[in-house]
Design a protein around this motif. Structure first.
Motif, PDB file in Angstrom:
ATOM      1  N   VAL A  12      -3.700   8.095 -17.484  1.00  0.00           N
ATOM      2  CA  VAL A  12      -3.959   6.762 -16.916  1.00  0.00           C
ATOM      3  C   VAL A  12      -5.456   6.468 -16.925  1.00  0.00           C
ATOM      4  CG1 VAL A  12      -3.911   5.387 -14.790  1.00  0.00           C
ATOM      5  CG2 VAL A  12      -1.859   6.603 -15.535  1.00  0.00           C
ATOM      6  N   LEU A  13      -6.268   7.439 -16.549  1.00  0.00           N
ATOM      7  CA  LEU A  13      -7.717   7.225 -16.509  1.00  0.00           C
ATOM      8  C   LEU A  13      -8.308   6.961 -17.889  1.00  0.00           C
ATOM      9  CD1 LEU A  13      -8.743   9.902 -13.858  1.00  0.00           C
ATOM     10  CD2 LEU A  13      -8.614   7.409 -13.554  1.00  0.00           C
ATOM     11  N   VAL A  14      -7.662   7.460 -18.921  1.00  0.00           N
ATOM     12  CA  VAL A  14      -8.121   7.203 -20.287  1.00  0.00           C
ATOM     13  C   VAL A  14      -7.544   5.886 -20.812  1.00  0.00           C
ATOM     14  CG1 VAL A  14      -7.984   8.024 -22.673  1.00  0.00           C
ATOM     15  CG2 VAL A  14      -8.462   9.634 -20.828  1.00  0.00           C
ATOM     16  N   VAL A  15      -6.258   5.680 -20.593  1.00  0.00           N
ATOM     17  CA  VAL A  15      -5.565   4.540 -21.184  1.00  0.00           C
ATOM     18  C   VAL A  15      -5.869   3.230 -20.454  1.00  0.00           C
ATOM     19  CG1 VAL A  15      -3.256   3.574 -21.616  1.00  0.00           C
ATOM     20  CG2 VAL A  15      -3.743   5.956 -22.161  1.00  0.00           C
ATOM     21  N   TYR A  16      -5.980   3.265 -19.128  1.00  0.00           N
ATOM     22  CA  TYR A  16      -6.188   2.032 -18.369  1.00  0.00           C
ATOM     23  C   TYR A  16      -7.426   1.255 -18.809  1.00  0.00           C
ATOM     24  CZ  TYR A  16      -6.639  -1.194 -14.480  1.00  0.00           C
ATOM     25  OH  TYR A  16      -6.770  -2.326 -13.727  1.00  0.00           O
ATOM     26  N   PRO A  17      -8.606   1.893 -18.893  1.00  0.00           N
ATOM     27  CA  PRO A  17      -9.772   1.127 -19.356  1.00  0.00           C
ATOM     28  C   PRO A  17      -9.606   0.621 -20.791  1.00  0.00           C
ATOM     29  CG  PRO A  17     -10.473   3.218 -18.403  1.00  0.00           C
ATOM     30  CD  PRO A  17      -8.988   3.245 -18.486  1.00  0.00           C
ATOM     31  N   LEU A  18      -8.974   1.424 -21.635  1.00  0.00           N
ATOM     32  CA  LEU A  18      -8.746   1.004 -23.016  1.00  0.00           C
ATOM     33  C   LEU A  18      -7.856  -0.231 -23.057  1.00  0.00           C
ATOM     34  CD1 LEU A  18      -8.903   1.507 -26.108  1.00  0.00           C
ATOM     35  CD2 LEU A  18      -6.867   2.945 -25.829  1.00  0.00           C
ATOM     36  N   PHE A  19      -6.739  -0.206 -22.337  1.00  0.00           N
ATOM     37  CA  PHE A  19      -5.828  -1.350 -22.331  1.00  0.00           C
ATOM     38  C   PHE A  19      -6.464  -2.561 -21.654  1.00  0.00           C
ATOM     39  CE2 PHE A  19      -1.330   0.532 -23.019  1.00  0.00           C
ATOM     40  CZ  PHE A  19      -1.779   1.161 -24.159  1.00  0.00           C
ATOM     41  N   GLN A  20      -7.289  -2.324 -20.645  1.00  0.00           N
ATOM     42  CA  GLN A  20      -7.982  -3.431 -19.996  1.00  0.00           C
ATOM     43  C   GLN A  20      -8.887  -4.149 -21.005  1.00  0.00           C
ATOM     44  OE1 GLN A  20     -10.190  -2.105 -16.602  1.00  0.00           O
ATOM     45  NE2 GLN A  20      -9.369  -3.720 -15.321  1.00  0.00           N
ATOM     46  N   TYR A  21      -9.610  -3.370 -21.791  1.00  0.00           N
ATOM     47  CA  TYR A  21     -10.471  -3.939 -22.819  1.00  0.00           C
ATOM     48  C   TYR A  21      -9.634  -4.660 -23.872  1.00  0.00           C
ATOM     49  CZ  TYR A  21     -13.273  -4.208 -27.029  1.00  0.00           C
ATOM     50  OH  TYR A  21     -13.879  -4.651 -28.173  1.00  0.00           O
ATOM     51  N   LEU A  22      -8.586  -4.011 -24.338  1.00  0.00           N
ATOM     52  CA  LEU A  22      -7.772  -4.585 -25.402  1.00  0.00           C
ATOM     53  C   LEU A  22      -6.989  -5.818 -24.945  1.00  0.00           C
ATOM     54  CD1 LEU A  22      -6.342  -1.361 -27.079  1.00  0.00           C
ATOM     55  CD2 LEU A  22      -8.106  -2.876 -27.976  1.00  0.00           C
ATOM     56  N   SER A  23      -6.643  -5.891 -23.674  1.00  0.00           N
ATOM     57  CA  SER A  23      -5.805  -6.992 -23.204  1.00  0.00           C
ATOM     58  C   SER A  23      -6.520  -8.336 -23.241  1.00  0.00           C
ATOM     59  CB  SER A  23      -5.298  -6.714 -21.793  1.00  0.00           C
ATOM     60  OG  SER A  23      -6.354  -6.779 -20.866  1.00  0.00           O
ATOM     61  N   LYS A  24      -7.832  -8.320 -23.351  1.00  0.00           N
ATOM     62  CA  LYS A  24      -8.562  -9.584 -23.364  1.00  0.00           C
ATOM     63  C   LYS A  24      -8.191 -10.429 -24.580  1.00  0.00           C
ATOM     64  CE  LYS A  24     -12.156  -7.703 -20.558  1.00  0.00           C
ATOM     65  NZ  LYS A  24     -13.261  -6.840 -20.543  1.00  0.00           N
ATOM     66  N   ASN A  25      -8.157  -9.834 -25.743  1.00  0.00           N
ATOM     67  CA  ASN A  25      -7.812 -10.584 -26.949  1.00  0.00           C
ATOM     68  C   ASN A  25      -7.020  -9.776 -27.958  1.00  0.00           C
ATOM     69  OD1 ASN A  25      -9.100 -13.067 -26.325  1.00  0.00           O
ATOM     70  ND2 ASN A  25     -11.061 -12.099 -26.712  1.00  0.00           N
ATOM     71  N   HIS A  26      -6.601  -8.612 -27.581  1.00  0.00           N
ATOM     72  CA  HIS A  26      -6.004  -7.714 -28.561  1.00  0.00           C
ATOM     73  C   HIS A  26      -4.647  -7.175 -28.095  1.00  0.00           C
ATOM     74  CE1 HIS A  26      -9.888  -7.812 -30.532  1.00  0.00           C
ATOM     75  NE2 HIS A  26     -10.450  -7.449 -29.405  1.00  0.00           N
ATOM     76  N   VAL A  27      -3.771  -8.052 -27.658  1.00  0.00           N
ATOM     77  CA  VAL A  27      -2.465  -7.630 -27.156  1.00  0.00           C
ATOM     78  C   VAL A  27      -1.673  -6.909 -28.243  1.00  0.00           C
ATOM     79  CG1 VAL A  27      -0.281  -8.442 -26.194  1.00  0.00           C
ATOM     80  CG2 VAL A  27      -2.432  -9.450 -25.437  1.00  0.00           C
ATOM     81  N   LEU A  28      -1.839  -7.317 -29.490  1.00  0.00           N
ATOM     82  CA  LEU A  28      -1.115  -6.668 -30.579  1.00  0.00           C
ATOM     83  C   LEU A  28      -1.469  -5.182 -30.661  1.00  0.00           C
ATOM     84  CD1 LEU A  28       0.916  -7.108 -32.844  1.00  0.00           C
ATOM     85  CD2 LEU A  28      -0.985  -7.623 -34.362  1.00  0.00           C
ATOM     86  N   TRP A  29      -2.716  -4.826 -30.370  1.00  0.00           N
ATOM     87  CA  TRP A  29      -3.113  -3.420 -30.383  1.00  0.00           C
ATOM     88  C   TRP A  29      -2.408  -2.651 -29.270  1.00  0.00           C
ATOM     89  CZ3 TRP A  29      -4.862  -0.772 -34.157  1.00  0.00           C
ATOM     90  CH2 TRP A  29      -5.599  -1.408 -35.155  1.00  0.00           C
ATOM     91  N   ILE A  30      -2.250  -3.279 -28.109  1.00  0.00           N
ATOM     92  CA  ILE A  30      -1.523  -2.634 -27.014  1.00  0.00           C
ATOM     93  C   ILE A  30      -0.081  -2.386 -27.439  1.00  0.00           C
ATOM     94  CG2 ILE A  30      -0.655  -2.921 -24.663  1.00  0.00           C
ATOM     95  CD1 ILE A  30      -3.242  -4.503 -24.083  1.00  0.00           C
TER      96      ILE A  30
END
Length: 133
Positions: free
Chosen positions: A48-66
């Protein structure tokens, strides 16, 4: 494939022994279930500590990456489960190449989907720009 699974099983067994040694050394006397609760909980929280910041960053404009990361993970788990299931049920042969080809099939189809999606989005943006003028 079998040697990969055997090595993974050996790694897990050694880790399990090490954790039991720590449990005995510090006289905590946790049961096996309690140790699984603690260790898997800690491993999950590290993810969670690794994935949460990554998904937070990606969720801004990169939902497809999530979506890709999530589905890719599911595909890996599914393909390994199928191969392990074939080994233990005798319904087929466990083959690492099957995993590689299955994952490659998903990757190719995802790339095709992503390219087609970008083409459609570009087309819609072009139409919107034309209609605005």
């Amino acid at each position: 494939m079998e040697t990969l699974i055997e090595k993974l099983v050996i790694l897990i067994a050694k880790s399990h022994e090490y954790i039991l040694t720590l449990n005995d050394a510090y006289e905590k006397n946790f049961s096996d279930k309690q140790l699984h609760f603690i260790v898997i909980g800690i491993i999950g929280m590290l993810f969670v500590l690794v994935v949460y910041p990554l998904f937070q960053y990606l969720s801004k404009n990169h939902v497809l990456w999530i979506v890709f990361i999530y589905v890719f993970t599911l595909i890996l788990v599914l393909t390994f489960a199928i191969e392990i299931g074939q080994k233990y049920s005798g319904s087929g042969t466990m083959d690492f190449d099957d995993i590689v080809f299955g994952v490659a099939g998903f990757l190719l189809m995802f790339v095709i989907f992503a390219v087609l999606r970008e083409i459609v989005l570009a087309f819609w943006r072009l139409i919107k720009n034309i209609l605005k003028k």
